[in-house]
Design an enzyme around this catalytic site. Structure first.
Site, short mmCIF file in Angstrom:
data_model
loop_
_atom_site.label_atom_id
_atom_site.label_comp_id
_atom_site.label_asym_id
_atom_site.label_seq_id
_atom_site.Cartn_x
_atom_site.Cartn_y
_atom_site.Cartn_z
CG ASP A 154 -2.17 0.91 0.96
OD1 ASP A 154 -2.09 1.79 0.07
OD2 ASP A 154 -3.19 0.78 1.67
C1 BGC Z 1 -5.03 3.30 -0.03
C2 BGC Z 1 -5.12 2.34 -1.18
C3 BGC Z 1 -4.95 3.07 -2.48
C4 BGC Z 1 -3.62 3.80 -2.45
C5 BGC Z 1 -3.33 4.56 -3.72
C6 BGC Z 1 -3.78 4.13 -0.10
O1 BGC Z 1 -3.84 5.12 0.86
O2 BGC Z 1 -5.07 2.61 1.18
O3 BGC Z 1 -6.36 1.67 -1.16
O4 BGC Z 1 -5.01 2.17 -3.54
O5 BGC Z 1 -3.62 4.71 -1.37
O6 BGC Z 1 -4.12 5.67 -3.83
#
Ligand code: BGC
Length: 847
Positions: A289
């Site tokens: 993530d």
């Molecule tokens: C989120 C993800 C997301 C990523 C990219 C993160 O903060 O938890 O779900 O895909 O950001 O935007």
């Protein structure tokens, strides 16, 4: 999302062995077919699969690595390899979340990764689909596939290669800020839907990324919380959806922010290698993530192949680790091979792959279909809905989201829609020329011009010239002690507003701007919006405003709501309600990634508004645009409640279609709505939620969601599976037959009403006495299957629901494998987890 850049850092400390998921236990499970079969003759039968090919190597590479991928890995330099293992800034600036540069020397093109999950989030417009929780409410895997296909097609058309979705973390607590982004509290339903959505996305050539592995079931402390769930709980609840996504061929998995058993998810080899690859046979790549990597050696060796969105740990730090011999070339090669293998499978190793053009009309059609199919009618007293006759010709629409559609939630899930009609316009259009449809705001989200006693200058429409500075200092006099809400609406850079020397709308470091993407983040005309609530004592207060025109100039207005403006809004709403035959009151709750809700009540003063309006007009229907369960102390005063979640760009049309009966409300709850804040699975114990001293235990074990209500005999406000139709259904002729290690559950559903309608027939299964004798904890009832049907009046359908052997099984923590729940088990069929129409007992396994 943007993340705070981290320092480059070498980290070689190896992760401590997780408590519940130790490597030794997993290997026991994988190796133990013989030992496990010892129980086959007695209670239960073990269903653990043999390890997949390539397992137990510690770092399995895809079993069928092509010549092309092998050659590429051999040709890539270490620099080039590490470039492929972390994100970077996209020179093309398409606005998506992630970018991995290519290697032009070898013809490897760059790769673009866009959020989901309710459409493709880029800088351009796209189809804003209903939130996944609304898709799930349809209980329709085929619809999930169609949903995936629209996203897959659009993602390709919008220059993307990978979708950062679906999210399949279970709805564990009603407070969780991302409940709208995921499907359900039930593992089986989640698994079915995620699998079909992955198939749909990937059928169009976009790689799906199932996220966030694992136990990212809340936003509060998501970067640090250390979640503890027993091995059985993990496999039977949260992991089931991920497993299904892997079985459906998901190309990528995203490792979560949180820790699991003391180990960051991105360093958790028990999860990323032993479960994901060795037990399930995953052959894709794992990315972190955004900002979830905390080490180089520990993360990469654990099985996190890619750091996103930058390269603090997998760039120079990784090269140094290889040079120093702290990590082997083979580990780097394995990660690169996994990544390239998926790219090859999707044709993403070749420059200039064909991209389709967007089909906005098809997207809109599907958005409408899902919003209608997921519309969940919770209450409908005395046939209030559908609106007909006078009730359809004299309507008061009340509530801010009646006039400004709440299309999608905030955070990384926010999609810029092609366009969205307001519910008010949709209801007016549907009601037709002869009807009177009035509107009252009721609850103010944007503020009113400051009272004339306040400013020495007009602060309601200030135009600051480019490069100019605008400053105001004056006195704001509160005529009485009062609760004030201040609102600044602005383009360009946010003006600095202070009250008595304290800044009202501070720019928070990091992610604050990003998270304000939802309803509360924009005024009706599109200006950015910030709000600050303050209790002011009667008397003078010093107000200063400083605005910078910047490069393009800026427009702003400062507004407020006070006791007096609220009372006026309320009185206007009550008068509108009195004057109309029926009321449709739109209530909202504006959830977003990055924060949990702090309570289950509707925010602001909406509860009082609903109570006042429904007291003025008993034919009040409340339409809920909320992310998840809310408590409803106002319920008894209302005539009907329609749960529309975040219904996407076609939500207004779907809402009108359901209210007027052009469509039957097709949705059913995929999460239990608690009757109060203190009686639900995560209430009353901070260790269970939100965690204590950084640690959170999933103390409810396998009894997630409705299972907890059943186990503890707690009556919910609305049970899992609940949702009303405009017609009635009769269930008859239940027959159960063995089907391999599973069951075929047959029954007949008959529409006995006068309208065409949708029923979601649900099959629930009781515990296995044989497993109980072995001491295996089991839900007192679990969803074992379901079928969505549409029947015309008088129509009948014979349904056979196949209950798979896995659904009849429990994860036996003593043996680390699935074990069939044999013996006589209770089986019930009905229209919710609390409304059973048919029941029997059936024998599972050979007598
Ligand atoms: C989120 C993800 C997301 C990523 C990219 C993160 O903060 O938890 O779900 O895909 O950001 O935007």
């Amino acid at each position: 999302m943007p993340h705070t850049p981290r320092q480059e850092q070498d980290e070689t400390a190896s992760a401590p062995a997780p408590r519940h998921l130790s490597r030794r236990r997993l290997l026991l499970a994988l190796a133990g077919a013989a030992a496990l079969s010892a129980v086959a003759a007695g209670a239960g039968r073990v269903l653990a699969a043999p390890p997949p090919p390539g397992a137990r190597t510690g770092r399995p590479v895809p079993a069928r690595l092509s010549e092309r991928v092998r050659t590429l890995v051999a040709q890539l330099t270490l620099d080039e390899k590490t470039t492929l293992l972390h994100g970077a800034t996209d020179p093309a600036g398409l606005g998506q979340a992630g970018y991995v540069p290519g290697v032009p020397r070898l013809g490897i093109p760059p790769l673009r990764l866009a959020d989901g999950p309710a459409g493709v989030r880029v800088a351009r417009r796209a189809t804003a689909l209903p939130a996944p929780v609304m898709l799930a409410a349809a209980f329709d895997p085929a619809l999930a596939r169609a949903y995936g296909q629209v996203i897959g097609h659009e993602g390709r058309a919008l220059g993307q290669d990978v979708l950062l979705a679906p999210m399949v973390n279970l709805i564990r607590t009603p407070y969780a800020g991302r409940n709208f982004e995921t499907f359900a509290e039930d593992p089986l339903l989640s698994a079915d839907l995620v699998a079909e959505e992955v198939r749909g996305i990937q059928a169009e050539g976009l790689v799906a990324t199932v996220k966030h592995l694992a136990l990212n079931n809340q936003e509060r402390d998501r970067m640090s919380v250390d979640v503890r769930a027993a091995e059985q709980t993990l496999h039977e609840t949260e992991l089931r959806g991920f497993e299904a996504a892997v079985a459906a061929g998901a190309g990528s998995v995203m490792a979560a922010y949180n820790k699991i058993d003391g180990v960051h998810a991105t360093e958790n080899s028990a999860l990323l290698t032993e479960v994901l690859r060795e037990l399930w046979g995953f052959e894709g790549w794992v990315m972190s993530d955004w900002g979830a990597v905390h080490s180089t050696v520990a993360a990469l060796t654990a099985g996190c192949d890619m750091e996103m969105p930058g390269g603090a740990y997998y760039g120079a730090a990784l090269r140094r680790a290889v040079d120093d011999g702290r990590i082997g070339h083979d580990v780097v090669d394995t990660a690169v091979a996994r990544f390239l293998a998926v790219r090859e499978r999707f044709g993403l190793l070749d420059e200039g792959a064909d991209r389709p053009t967007r089909d906005a009309a098809a997207g809109a059609r599907l958005a409408l279909r899902v919003a209608t199919a997921g519309a969940t009618l919770l209450r409908n007293e005395a046939g209030t809905l559908p609106l007909t006759g006078r009730a359809a010709r004299s309507i008061a629409v009340i509530g801010p989201t009646g006039a400004v559609p709440l299309v999608s939630g905030g955070g990384s899930a926010h999609v810029v829609p092609d366009g969205a009609t307001s519910p008010l316009d949709a209801l007016r259009a549907r009601a037709g020329d002869g009807a009177t449809v009035t509107y009252a705001l009721g609850e103010d989200l944007y503020g009113k011009p400051l009272p004339p006693t306040v400013p020495s200058r007009d602060l309601d429409a200030v135009d600051v010239a480019a490069a100019g500075t605008w400053h105001h200092e004056g006195t704001l006099t509160a005529t009485e002690d009062d609760d004030w809400s201040f609102f600044v609406h602005y383009s360009g850079k946010r003006p600095v507003v202070t009250l008595d020397g304290v800044e009202l709308f501070p720019v928070k470091a990091g992610v604050a701007e990003f998270f304000a993407g939802g309803l509360g983040g924009r005024a009706a005309d599109g200006l950015a919006l910030r709000r600050a609530d303050r209790r002011l004592a009667a008397g003078p207060h010093t107000l200063t405003v400083t605005a910078q025109g910047g490069a393009t100039g800026q427009l702003f207005r400062l507004r407020a709501a006070t006791g007096a403006t609220r009372a006026a809004d309320r009185a206007e709403a009550v008068a509108a309600a009195r004057a109309a035959r029926s009321v449709v009151l739109f209530a909202y709750e504006d959830a977003s990634e990055g924060r949990d809700r702090t309570g289950l009540a509707l925010p602001g003063r909406q509860e009082d508004l609903i109570a006042a309006v429904s007291a003025a007009n008993p034919r009040t229907t409340v339409v809920l645009n909320t992310s998840s369960a809310v408590t409803m102390p106002w319920l008894d005063g209302t005539a009907a409640v329609l749960q529309m979640y975040y219904p996407g760009q076609e939500g207004a049309a779907a809402t009108a279609a359901v209210l007027f009966g052009d469509a039957d409300p097709g949705g059913r709850l995929t999460q239990t709505f608690p009757a109060s804040e203190d009686r639900h699975p995560t209430a009353g114990d901070p260790v269970r939620y939100p965690g204590k001293d950084g640690i959170e235990e999933y103390g409810e074990g396998v009894h997630v969601g409705y299972r907890w209500y059943d186990a503890n005999d707690v009556t919910p406000l609305f049970p899992f599976g609940h949702g009303l139709s405009y017609t009635r259904f009769l269930y008859a002729d239940l027959r159960v037959a063995p089907a391999g290690d599973g069951l075929d559950v047959g029954f007949t559903v008959i529409n006995t009403g006068t309208r065409t309608g949708v029923e979601v027939a649900q099959v629930y299964l009781g515990p296995s006495p044989d497993l109980a004798a072995l001491g295996v904890d089991q839900p007192s009832r679990l969803l074992a299957g379901y079928r969505r049907l549409e029947l015309s009046p008088g129509g009948r359908r014979r349904v056979t629901v196949r209950v798979a052997a896995r659904t009849l099984s429990s994860w036996d923590p003593a043996r680390h494998g699935w074990i069939l729940g044999t013996g006589r088990r209770e089986l019930r069929v009905g229209s919710s987890s609390r409304a059973f129409r048919l029941g029997t007992e059936t024998r599972v396994g050979t007598p």
